[in-house]
Each structure stands twice: as structure tokens, then as C-alpha cells.
Design a protein around this motif. Structure first.
Motif, PDB file in Angstrom:
ATOM      1  N   ILE A 110      93.182 -22.204  68.149  1.00 51.78           N
ATOM      2  CA  ILE A 110      93.890 -21.136  68.854  1.00 51.78           C
ATOM      3  C   ILE A 110      95.392 -21.324  68.716  1.00 51.78           C
ATOM      4  O   ILE A 110      96.125 -20.369  68.446  1.00 51.78           O
ATOM      5  N   LEU A 111      95.861 -22.560  68.873  1.00 47.12           N
ATOM      6  CA  LEU A 111      97.297 -22.827  68.695  1.00 47.12           C
ATOM      7  C   LEU A 111      97.739 -22.516  67.266  1.00 47.12           C
ATOM      8  O   LEU A 111      98.842 -22.000  67.044  1.00 47.12           O
ATOM      9  N   THR A 112      96.882 -22.785  66.304  1.00 44.06           N
ATOM     10  CA  THR A 112      97.184 -22.467  64.904  1.00 44.06           C
ATOM     11  C   THR A 112      97.269 -20.966  64.699  1.00 44.06           C
ATOM     12  O   THR A 112      98.160 -20.476  63.997  1.00 44.06           O
ATOM     13  N   SER A 113      96.362 -20.231  65.329  1.00 43.71           N
ATOM     14  CA  SER A 113      96.397 -18.763  65.214  1.00 43.71           C
ATOM     15  C   SER A 113      97.696 -18.205  65.779  1.00 43.71           C
ATOM     16  O   SER A 113      98.321 -17.328  65.179  1.00 43.71           O
ATOM     17  N   TYR A 114      98.108 -18.702  66.932  1.00 45.29           N
ATOM     18  CA  TYR A 114      99.380 -18.265  67.509  1.00 45.29           C
ATOM     19  C   TYR A 114     100.549 -18.611  66.597  1.00 45.29           C
ATOM     20  O   TYR A 114     101.456 -17.800  66.396  1.00 45.29           O
ATOM     21  N   PRO A 164     101.842 -23.658  60.599  1.00 49.34           N
ATOM     22  CA  PRO A 164     100.542 -23.638  61.284  1.00 49.34           C
ATOM     23  C   PRO A 164      99.680 -24.873  61.005  1.00 49.34           C
ATOM     24  O   PRO A 164      98.995 -25.369  61.908  1.00 49.34           O
ATOM     25  N   ILE A 165      99.710 -25.378  59.780  1.00 56.48           N
ATOM     26  CA  ILE A 165      98.933 -26.578  59.471  1.00 56.48           C
ATOM     27  C   ILE A 165      99.459 -27.767  60.273  1.00 56.48           C
ATOM     28  O   ILE A 165      98.676 -28.556  60.813  1.00 56.48           O
ATOM     29  N   THR A 166     100.770 -27.882  60.375  1.00 55.90           N
ATOM     30  CA  THR A 166     101.369 -28.961  61.167  1.00 55.90           C
ATOM     31  C   THR A 166     101.014 -28.819  62.639  1.00 55.90           C
ATOM     32  O   THR A 166     100.660 -29.802  63.301  1.00 55.90           O
ATOM     33  N   VAL A 167     101.079 -27.600  63.156  1.00 60.51           N
ATOM     34  CA  VAL A 167     100.681 -27.344  64.548  1.00 60.51           C
ATOM     35  C   VAL A 167      99.229 -27.757  64.751  1.00 60.51           C
ATOM     36  O   VAL A 167      98.883 -28.398  65.753  1.00 60.51           O
ATOM     37  N   ASN A 168      98.370 -27.420  63.799  1.00 62.64           N
ATOM     38  CA  ASN A 168      96.959 -27.760  63.912  1.00 62.64           C
ATOM     39  C   ASN A 168      96.741 -29.267  63.909  1.00 62.64           C
ATOM     40  O   ASN A 168      95.995 -29.789  64.738  1.00 62.64           O
ATOM     41  N   LEU A 169      97.387 -29.962  62.992  1.00 62.14           N
ATOM     42  CA  LEU A 169      97.208 -31.411  62.917  1.00 62.14           C
ATOM     43  C   LEU A 169      97.726 -32.119  64.167  1.00 62.14           C
ATOM     44  O   LEU A 169      97.049 -32.984  64.725  1.00 62.14           O
ATOM     45  N   ILE A 170      98.913 -31.737  64.616  1.00 58.07           N
ATOM     46  CA  ILE A 170      99.492 -32.388  65.797  1.00 58.07           C
ATOM     47  C   ILE A 170      98.675 -32.063  67.043  1.00 58.07           C
ATOM     48  O   ILE A 170      98.337 -32.965  67.817  1.00 58.07           O
ATOM     49  N   SER A 171      98.341 -30.799  67.241  1.00 59.91           N
ATOM     50  CA  SER A 171      97.554 -30.433  68.430  1.00 59.91           C
ATOM     51  C   SER A 171      96.157 -31.042  68.369  1.00 59.91           C
ATOM     52  O   SER A 171      95.601 -31.452  69.390  1.00 59.91           O
ATOM     53  N   GLY A 172      95.574 -31.124  67.171  1.00 58.99           N
ATOM     54  CA  GLY A 172      94.265 -31.751  67.026  1.00 58.99           C
ATOM     55  C   GLY A 172      94.302 -33.230  67.355  1.00 58.99           C
ATOM     56  O   GLY A 172      93.425 -33.749  68.057  1.00 58.99           O
ATOM     57  N   LEU A 173      95.332 -33.905  66.889  1.00 65.74           N
ATOM     58  CA  LEU A 173      95.476 -35.331  67.169  1.00 65.74           C
ATOM     59  C   LEU A 173      95.710 -35.582  68.660  1.00 65.74           C
ATOM     60  O   LEU A 173      95.065 -36.451  69.264  1.00 65.74           O
ATOM     61  N   SER A 176      92.659 -15.057  60.732  1.00 69.26           N
ATOM     62  CA  SER A 176      92.337 -14.876  62.144  1.00 69.26           C
ATOM     63  C   SER A 176      90.856 -14.617  62.380  1.00 69.26           C
ATOM     64  O   SER A 176      90.332 -14.993  63.420  1.00 69.26           O
ATOM     65  N   TYR A 177      90.196 -13.997  61.454  1.00 66.52           N
ATOM     66  CA  TYR A 177      88.831 -13.545  61.711  1.00 66.52           C
ATOM     67  C   TYR A 177      87.807 -14.112  60.744  1.00 66.52           C
ATOM     68  O   TYR A 177      86.757 -13.534  60.543  1.00 66.52           O
ATOM     69  N   ASN A 178      88.088 -15.254  60.157  1.00 64.84           N
ATOM     70  CA  ASN A 178      87.139 -15.900  59.263  1.00 64.84           C
ATOM     71  C   ASN A 178      86.739 -17.247  59.853  1.00 64.84           C
ATOM     72  O   ASN A 178      87.419 -18.236  59.640  1.00 64.84           O
ATOM     73  N   PRO A 179      85.639 -17.281  60.595  1.00 63.05           N
ATOM     74  CA  PRO A 179      85.262 -18.524  61.266  1.00 63.05           C
ATOM     75  C   PRO A 179      84.663 -19.590  60.348  1.00 63.05           C
ATOM     76  O   PRO A 179      84.509 -20.728  60.755  1.00 63.05           O
ATOM     77  N   PHE A 180      84.354 -19.244  59.111  1.00 58.59           N
ATOM     78  CA  PHE A 180      83.668 -20.187  58.240  1.00 58.59           C
ATOM     79  C   PHE A 180      84.589 -20.971  57.320  1.00 58.59           C
ATOM     80  O   PHE A 180      84.262 -22.055  56.902  1.00 58.59           O
ATOM     81  N   PHE A 181      85.726 -20.416  57.020  1.00 57.40           N
ATOM     82  CA  PHE A 181      86.643 -21.132  56.139  1.00 57.40           C
ATOM     83  C   PHE A 181      88.062 -20.794  56.531  1.00 57.40           C
ATOM     84  O   PHE A 181      88.492 -19.664  56.411  1.00 57.40           O
ATOM     85  N   ASN A 182      88.741 -21.759  57.016  1.00 56.23           N
ATOM     86  CA  ASN A 182      90.143 -21.564  57.323  1.00 56.23           C
ATOM     87  C   ASN A 182      90.903 -22.815  56.921  1.00 56.23           C
ATOM     88  O   ASN A 182      90.849 -23.827  57.614  1.00 56.23           O
ATOM     89  N   PRO A 183      91.611 -22.757  55.808  1.00 55.20           N
ATOM     90  CA  PRO A 183      92.351 -23.935  55.336  1.00 55.20           C
ATOM     91  C   PRO A 183      93.512 -24.320  56.256  1.00 55.20           C
ATOM     92  O   PRO A 183      94.111 -25.369  56.083  1.00 55.20           O
ATOM     93  N   LEU A 184      93.819 -23.469  57.235  1.00 53.32           N
ATOM     94  CA  LEU A 184      94.887 -23.794  58.168  1.00 53.32           C
ATOM     95  C   LEU A 184      94.392 -24.653  59.327  1.00 53.32           C
ATOM     96  O   LEU A 184      95.126 -24.911  60.254  1.00 53.32           O
ATOM     97  N   GLU A 185      93.151 -25.102  59.292  1.00 53.02           N
ATOM     98  CA  GLU A 185      92.587 -25.866  60.400  1.00 53.02           C
ATOM     99  C   GLU A 185      92.040 -27.225  59.973  1.00 53.02           C
ATOM    100  O   GLU A 185      90.850 -27.495  60.065  1.00 53.02           O
ATOM    101  N   PRO A 186      92.917 -28.107  59.551  1.00 57.40           N
ATOM    102  CA  PRO A 186      92.438 -29.436  59.136  1.00 57.40           C
ATOM    103  C   PRO A 186      92.001 -30.314  60.307  1.00 57.40           C
ATOM    104  O   PRO A 186      91.451 -31.385  60.090  1.00 57.40           O
ATOM    105  N   HIS A 187      92.197 -29.874  61.542  1.00 57.93           N
ATOM    106  CA  HIS A 187      91.747 -30.689  62.674  1.00 57.93           C
ATOM    107  C   HIS A 187      90.234 -30.896  62.633  1.00 57.93           C
ATOM    108  O   HIS A 187      89.740 -31.924  63.096  1.00 57.93           O
ATOM    109  N   ALA A 188      89.508 -29.952  62.074  1.00 55.77           N
ATOM    110  CA  ALA A 188      88.054 -30.096  61.977  1.00 55.77           C
ATOM    111  C   ALA A 188      87.688 -31.298  61.104  1.00 55.77           C
ATOM    112  O   ALA A 188      86.771 -32.049  61.431  1.00 55.77           O
ATOM    113  N   TYR A 189      88.417 -31.494  60.014  1.00 59.53           N
ATOM    114  CA  TYR A 189      88.183 -32.651  59.155  1.00 59.53           C
ATOM    115  C   TYR A 189      88.620 -33.930  59.863  1.00 59.53           C
ATOM    116  O   TYR A 189      87.968 -34.960  59.750  1.00 59.53           O
TER     117      TYR A 189
END
Length: 175
Positions: free
Chosen positions: A43-47, A70-79, A130-143
Motif C-alpha cells: 500500500i505504501l508503494t502504491s501511494y 517506490p521500490i525503495t519505499v517498499n524495501l524500507i517499509s517491508g524491512l 496498481s491493479y495487478n496482484p500477481f506480478f508487481n516488480p515494485l514490491e520486492p518486500h515479498a521476496y
């Protein structure tokens, strides 16, 4: 990798590494909490992607920054979310400023804004990411979550969340 000798060990391995939303181990509220915990960095990445897309209309950003922020936001917020989870904060954010409906309304408004400003590529990218739940390269927190949970617990990240923050022991761990 450890060799699996029996069908019970195989069943325990599968249960530990595959998360089903109808699993018998967590109640409905716990399942919602797990989903909210996992979704927070997304969600933070989407924003942040929405904000960088809109910002880049008047102050052009190159692709590195458009995707890098957004990738940086995702990694930092995920961590931070992995290390310092706060149930109260997560519920507060999920029911106020990070509410899914608010994000949806802002994304639709952002897409309309981008189309009006003739930023068609950005509008399409916003729709895709925003609307692709199966593949989003902007969300490395999942990995990141998969790596941490496998390294430390050898179970699915959703189960690792409950093990970490609630000291929960699952039946499939009795092997």
C-alpha cells in the motif's frame, strides 16, 4: 536441503510452505491481521508510485527515480514492518490514511489527472502496477519476507509472522 523420508514429513513440509486462506490454524481475525501486515509495504508503494507519477507531470523524473522511489519505499517499509511490527499502528493506518477505498479513489483520480495532462504512459503504468496482484516488480518486500522466513523458520511468511510476533507453534512443526 533436508531429505524427506516419510509421507508425514512431506505433509508437514507442504503445510509449512503453502499458505491457504482457509487454513485451520488461524481464526478469521488472525487471517485479516496477517493480510494487513503483508499488504502494508504494498500500500505504501502504491501511494509512492502514485505520488511520483503525479509529481513527474510537472517536474519530469527519469525512469530510475520514477521506479526507484517506490521500490525503495517498499524495501524500507517491508524491512521495518518485518522487524518492528505494531498491531495498533497497522490497524490505525489500515482504517485511516492507508484504507483500501481511499487508495482506490486516489488512484482513479490520479489516472484521470494523468490522462488529462496527456501523460498516457504514466496512466497505463499506474493502472498496471496498481491493479495487478500477481506480478508487481515494485514490491520486492515479498521476496524479502520469503527469504527471512525461510532462512529463520523454514515456513511460509504468513506463518512466520505469527511465529515471530505471537510465539505461535503450528502443528506441522512437530515433525
Amino acid at each position: 536441503m533436508k531429505k524427506i523420508d516419510s509421507s508425514k514429513e512431506l505433509n508437514n513440509f507442504v503445510e509449512a510452505n503453502v499458505y491457504y486462506s482457509d487454513n485451520p490454524y488461524l481464526n478469521a481475525n488472525e487471517k485479516i491481521e496477517v493480510a494487513m501486515w503483508f499488504a502494508l509495504p504494498s500500500i505504501l508503494t502504491s501511494y509512492s508510485f502514485l505520488a511520483t507519477s503525479i509529481y513527474s507531470v510537472n517536474h519530469p523524473l527519469n525512469w530510475f527515480y520514477l521506479f526507484g522511489i517506490p521500490i525503495t519505499v517498499n524495501l524500507i517499509s517491508g524491512l521495518v514492518n518485518w522487524l518492528f511490527y505494531s498491531k495498533k499502528l497497522n490497524i490505525f493506518l489500515g482504517t485511516t490514511i492507508l484504507n483500501g477505498w481511499l487508495l482506490f479513489i486516489l488512484q482513479v483520480a490520479g489516472i484521470i489527472f494523468l490522462v488529462v495532462k496527456s501523460a498516457y504512459i504514466l496512466a497505463v503504468l499506474l493502472i498496471i502496477f496498481s491493479y495487478n496482484p500477481f506480478f508487481n516488480p515494485l514490491e520486492p518486500h515479498a521476496y524479502l519476507y520469503s527469504y527471512f522466513s525461510n532462512k529463520q523458520y523454514k515456513i511460509h511468511p504468513y506463518y512466520a509472522f505469527f511465529k515471530r510476533f505471537y510465539k505461535y507453534r503450528f502443528p506441522f512443526e512437530n515433525g
